[in-house]
Motif scaffolding. Structure first.
Motif, PDB file in Angstrom:
ATOM      1  N   THR A  22       0.831  -1.192   0.000  1.00 22.76           N
ATOM      2  CA  THR A  22       0.000   0.000   0.000  1.00 22.76           C
ATOM      3  C   THR A  22       0.870   1.248   0.000  1.00 22.76           C
ATOM      4  O   THR A  22       2.015   1.205   0.428  1.00 22.76           O
ATOM      5  N   LEU A  42     -10.135   4.934  -1.470  1.00 22.38           N
ATOM      6  CA  LEU A  42     -10.291   3.745  -2.310  1.00 22.38           C
ATOM      7  C   LEU A  42      -9.174   2.745  -2.056  1.00 22.38           C
ATOM      8  O   LEU A  42      -9.412   1.538  -1.963  1.00 22.38           O
ATOM      9  N   GLU A  43      -7.955   3.235  -1.925  1.00 25.05           N
ATOM     10  CA  GLU A  43      -6.816   2.351  -1.652  1.00 25.05           C
ATOM     11  C   GLU A  43      -6.953   1.702  -0.280  1.00 25.05           C
ATOM     12  O   GLU A  43      -6.659   0.519  -0.099  1.00 25.05           O
ATOM     13  N   ARG A  46      -9.555  -0.974  -0.649  1.00 23.55           N
ATOM     14  CA  ARG A  46      -9.028  -2.067  -1.489  1.00 23.55           C
ATOM     15  C   ARG A  46      -8.099  -2.957  -0.671  1.00 23.55           C
ATOM     16  O   ARG A  46      -8.215  -4.185  -0.687  1.00 23.55           O
ATOM     17  N   CYS A  47      -7.195  -2.343   0.083  1.00 28.36           N
ATOM     18  CA  CYS A  47      -6.267  -3.103   0.922  1.00 28.36           C
ATOM     19  C   CYS A  47      -7.013  -3.887   1.997  1.00 28.36           C
ATOM     20  O   CYS A  47      -6.706  -5.051   2.259  1.00 28.36           O
ATOM     21  N   LEU A  50      -8.655  -6.876   0.319  1.00 26.40           N
ATOM     22  CA  LEU A  50      -7.686  -7.901  -0.086  1.00 26.40           C
ATOM     23  C   LEU A  50      -7.144  -8.677   1.116  1.00 26.40           C
ATOM     24  O   LEU A  50      -6.972  -9.900   1.049  1.00 26.40           O
ATOM     25  N   LEU A 108     -14.415  -5.342  -4.725  1.00 27.68           N
ATOM     26  CA  LEU A 108     -13.177  -4.969  -5.421  1.00 27.68           C
ATOM     27  C   LEU A 108     -13.475  -4.523  -6.857  1.00 27.68           C
ATOM     28  O   LEU A 108     -12.872  -3.563  -7.353  1.00 27.68           O
ATOM     29  N   ILE A 111     -14.770  -1.041  -6.761  1.00 23.66           N
ATOM     30  CA  ILE A 111     -13.670  -0.070  -6.621  1.00 23.66           C
ATOM     31  C   ILE A 111     -13.082   0.224  -7.993  1.00 23.66           C
ATOM     32  O   ILE A 111     -12.869   1.383  -8.354  1.00 23.66           O
ATOM     33  N   GLU A 112     -12.841  -0.815  -8.776  1.00 21.52           N
ATOM     34  CA  GLU A 112     -12.267  -0.648 -10.116  1.00 21.52           C
ATOM     35  C   GLU A 112     -13.206   0.135 -11.042  1.00 21.52           C
ATOM     36  O   GLU A 112     -12.752   0.916 -11.870  1.00 21.52           O
TER      37      GLU A 112
END
Length: 157
Positions: A22, A42-43, A46-47, A50, A108, A111-112
């Motif tokens: 990250t 968003l990051e 996302r992290c 995941l 996910l 997010i994309e």
């Protein structure tokens, strides 16, 4: 960076090595005073997704290993019944985890696609507190409650 193959399944790396790379500052948490769903937020999500997925997949692998080890012929009928009950519970848990991984994958993808964080019913932003507690949420709290009330009414018909 986590080692994921084409299907999104972790490779042969151990859980301790599966840290998601990250570019966020240490201890970063999304704040209400930031622009909604900016790159940092968003990051962050996302992290979070995941890492949650990697944890579930690891638990899933452990469950499968445990089931393979417990597949033995137990002569005592009470012990066998107890083992079958445990096995059924493990399989139910495994199925719930599989469904949760599917919801994580959908989050996910959102997010994309730039759809993450917005209610699928109203289009309004989902609160950061709700997303932090349940990053797979697809509706605002109000829309979710309305949906659940409608479900209860139809279930009772």
């Amino acid at each position: 960076m986590a080692n994921f193959d084409q299907s999104g399944t972790p490779g042969t790396q151990k859980r301790a090595e599966m840290k998601v790379e990250t570019f966020l500052p240490d201890g970063y948490r999304p704040a209400e005073d930031e622009p909604f769903m900016n790159d940092k937020q968003l990051e962050y999500f996302r992290c979070k997704l995941l890492e949650w997925k990697a944890e579930l997949l690891e638990l899933s692998a452990e469950t499968l290993e445990g089931l393979a080890e417990s597949a033995r012929n137990v002569p005592d009928i009470a012990d066998r019944a107890s083992e079958e009950t445990d096995r059924a519970l493990e399989l139910r848990t495994r199925d719930r985890q599989r469904k949760l991984v599917s919801k994580i994958d959908a989050a996910l993808r959102r997010i994309e696609n730039g759809e993450f964080g917005y209610c699928e019913k109203t289009g309004e932003p989902i609160s950061l507190k709700r997303l932090d507690a349940r990053p797979i949420a697809t509706m605002t709290l109000e829309a979710q409650e309305k949906h659940e009330r409608r479900e209860r009414v139809h279930r009772n018909d």
